[in-house]
Write a protein that holds these residues in place. Structure first.
Motif, mmCIF file in Angstrom:
data_model
loop_
_atom_site.group_PDB
_atom_site.id
_atom_site.type_symbol
_atom_site.label_atom_id
_atom_site.label_comp_id
_atom_site.label_asym_id
_atom_site.label_seq_id
_atom_site.Cartn_x
_atom_site.Cartn_y
_atom_site.Cartn_z
ATOM 1 N N HIS A 31 14.912 13.320 17.825
ATOM 2 C CA HIS A 31 15.169 14.119 19.009
ATOM 3 C C HIS A 31 15.048 15.609 18.689
ATOM 4 O O HIS A 31 15.399 16.053 17.600
ATOM 5 C CB HIS A 31 16.562 13.807 19.550
ATOM 6 C CG HIS A 31 16.786 12.359 19.813
ATOM 7 N ND1 HIS A 31 16.205 11.699 20.887
ATOM 8 C CD2 HIS A 31 17.494 11.419 19.142
ATOM 9 C CE1 HIS A 31 16.557 10.425 20.857
ATOM 10 N NE2 HIS A 31 17.338 10.233 19.816
ATOM 11 N N GLN A 32 14.571 16.363 19.661
ATOM 12 C CA GLN A 32 14.442 17.802 19.497
ATOM 13 C C GLN A 32 15.528 18.509 20.297
ATOM 14 O O GLN A 32 15.696 18.264 21.490
ATOM 15 C CB GLN A 32 13.057 18.279 19.942
ATOM 16 C CG GLN A 32 12.829 19.761 19.684
ATOM 17 C CD GLN A 32 11.373 20.157 19.794
ATOM 18 O OE1 GLN A 32 10.494 19.313 19.756
ATOM 19 N NE2 GLN A 32 11.119 21.449 19.929
ATOM 20 N N ILE A 33 16.270 19.390 19.614
ATOM 21 C CA ILE A 33 17.337 20.154 20.258
ATOM 22 C C ILE A 33 16.924 21.618 20.188
ATOM 23 O O ILE A 33 16.961 22.238 19.122
ATOM 24 C CB ILE A 33 18.692 19.914 19.563
ATOM 25 C CG1 ILE A 33 19.033 18.415 19.586
ATOM 26 C CG2 ILE A 33 19.796 20.721 20.229
ATOM 27 C CD1 ILE A 33 20.327 18.058 18.856
ATOM 28 N N ALA A 47 17.328 14.456 14.226
ATOM 29 C CA ALA A 47 17.065 15.531 15.169
ATOM 30 C C ALA A 47 16.368 16.700 14.481
ATOM 31 O O ALA A 47 16.555 16.930 13.282
ATOM 32 C CB ALA A 47 18.360 16.010 15.818
ATOM 33 N N LEU A 86 16.212 20.735 15.070
ATOM 34 C CA LEU A 86 16.910 21.786 15.804
ATOM 35 C C LEU A 86 16.230 23.131 15.619
ATOM 36 O O LEU A 86 15.625 23.392 14.572
ATOM 37 C CB LEU A 86 18.369 21.893 15.343
ATOM 38 C CG LEU A 86 19.303 20.723 15.653
ATOM 39 C CD1 LEU A 86 19.247 19.684 14.533
ATOM 40 C CD2 LEU A 86 20.720 21.208 15.853
ATOM 41 N N TYR A 121 24.331 17.682 17.369
ATOM 42 C CA TYR A 121 23.771 16.341 17.541
ATOM 43 C C TYR A 121 24.800 15.382 18.141
ATOM 44 O O TYR A 121 24.483 14.614 19.062
ATOM 45 C CB TYR A 121 23.282 15.802 16.193
ATOM 46 C CG TYR A 121 22.836 14.372 16.252
ATOM 47 C CD1 TYR A 121 21.620 14.033 16.843
ATOM 48 C CD2 TYR A 121 23.637 13.354 15.731
ATOM 49 C CE1 TYR A 121 21.211 12.712 16.919
ATOM 50 C CE2 TYR A 121 23.230 12.029 15.795
ATOM 51 C CZ TYR A 121 22.016 11.717 16.392
ATOM 52 O OH TYR A 121 21.619 10.396 16.481
ATOM 53 N N TRP A 175 25.221 16.131 21.734
ATOM 54 C CA TRP A 175 24.026 15.683 22.463
ATOM 55 C C TRP A 175 24.078 14.170 22.661
ATOM 56 O O TRP A 175 23.812 13.660 23.758
ATOM 57 C CB TRP A 175 22.785 16.092 21.679
ATOM 58 C CG TRP A 175 21.518 15.573 22.303
ATOM 59 C CD1 TRP A 175 20.769 16.150 23.279
ATOM 60 C CD2 TRP A 175 20.879 14.327 21.984
ATOM 61 N NE1 TRP A 175 19.697 15.352 23.592
ATOM 62 C CE2 TRP A 175 19.745 14.238 22.816
ATOM 63 C CE3 TRP A 175 21.161 13.294 21.084
ATOM 64 C CZ2 TRP A 175 18.881 13.128 22.774
ATOM 65 C CZ3 TRP A 175 20.309 12.208 21.023
ATOM 66 C CH2 TRP A 175 19.185 12.135 21.865
#
Length: 308
Positions: free
Chosen positions: A2-4, A94, A96, A301, A304
């Motif tokens: 996942h991209q934050i 993730a 970030l 994370y 999220w």
């Protein structure tokens, strides 16, 4: 994975939550002295930094660049990405935004220290600098000292100072442009610059004041002078990092004003093992460490993931 992004980092982890995450990691027994060293590689135009860290729950690494010439290009001086991994399987979790993460974790670390060193009724803050770190430090000091009412802003660019003053006023603080001698009236001072020479005369600082100096991680650069270091209760993240990277302390020791044996560590401060000496200023010198990035990245994370 996942991209934050930067907006999500800021939304997910407010300053108070970042401070809490860092305190929790230190209270749990993490030893900053056991962390891997920061990797620094000189590359054309600047430096490439790698900062790995791991706990039982998470592992991660920040890849950052420091490019002094970017100021003239209208680009950030520091850029980067953070990769968060599962602690047991090392599966990527993730990616970030590294700028947002650094802009949050550095003032949050100062917030941990200031929360334990600054006088309870601190009202006046002097900030050196007008960049993201300077603004982050206003937020951090406000988080741990909600009685803060006034900010003096010291920097070379009058236009940026005016913008910073307006930004402070917009969130309900009194603020004004100032000169370096404003430290004589300060309760807290935050040094958030790229200066290589002291920003102010340390003898002007009141005995009750607390200083957070975060702008450098090189042994030949400093934001505070030997006069301040010599008269202060001094705290840093790690003795080994301080001896290798904190010019504020290294140079004061070389000049005979400070004995590195008297340095206190942030984890000892959090555990209540350090008390500021009466009648002496307090100095927190931060070089930035990888465990700090990991703590805040993990908090982002988890928040999220909880939000679904």
């Amino acid at each position: 994975m996942h991209q934050i992004d930067a907006e999500a980092v800021e939304r997910l982890v407010p300053m108070s939550a970042a401070i809490d995450a860092l305190e929790a990691v230190l209270a749990s027994g993490l030893d900053p002295a056991a962390e891997p060293d920061r990797g620094v590689a000189d590359v054309p135009g600047g430096q490439l930094l790698t900062m790995p860290s791991a706990t039982a729950s998470y592992a991660g690494v920040k890849v950052a660049t420091v490019t002094p010439g970017n100021a003239d290009r209208g680009l950030p001086r520091v850029q980067g990405l953070y990769i968060l991994l599962d602690g047991a399987t090392h599966t990527p979790l993730a990616l970030l935004d590294g700028i947002a993460l650094t802009s949050l974790r550095t003032p949050a670390v100062s917030g941990v220290a200031v929360g334990r060193l600054a006088v309870p009724d601190a009202e006046r803050l002097v900030v050196f600098g007008t960049g993201p770190q300077a603004w982050g430090h206003v937020a951090a000091v406000r988080a741990v000292r909600p009685g803060l009412r006034h900010v003096d802003v010291v920097a070379r660019n009058a236009g940026r100072v005016a913008e910073f003053v307006a930004r402070c006023r917009a969130v309900g603080l009194s603020a004004s442009a100032a000169k370096a001698d404003a430290v004589a009236r300060a309760d807290v001072v935050c040094c958030c610059t790229t200066a290589r020479e002291p920003l102010f005369d340390g003898s002007l600082l009141p005995d009750h004041a607390t200083v957070a100096a975060v702008g450098s991680h090189e042994p030949d650069a400093r934001e505070v002078d030997a006069a301040l270091v010599g008269r202060a209760t001094v705290v840093a993240e790690s003795r080994s990092v301080a001896a290798r990277e904190c010019g504020d302390l290294v140079l004061a020791a070389a000049e005979g004003a400070f004995d590195m044996a008297g340095l206190h560590t942030l984890d000892a401060l959090v555990r209540g093992e350090v008390r500021a000496a009466a009648g002496r200023p307090r100095l927190f010198k931060s070089a930035g460490m990888a465990w700090e990035d990991l703590a805040v990245a993990a908090a982002a994370y988890e928040r999220w993931a909880a939000a679904g």
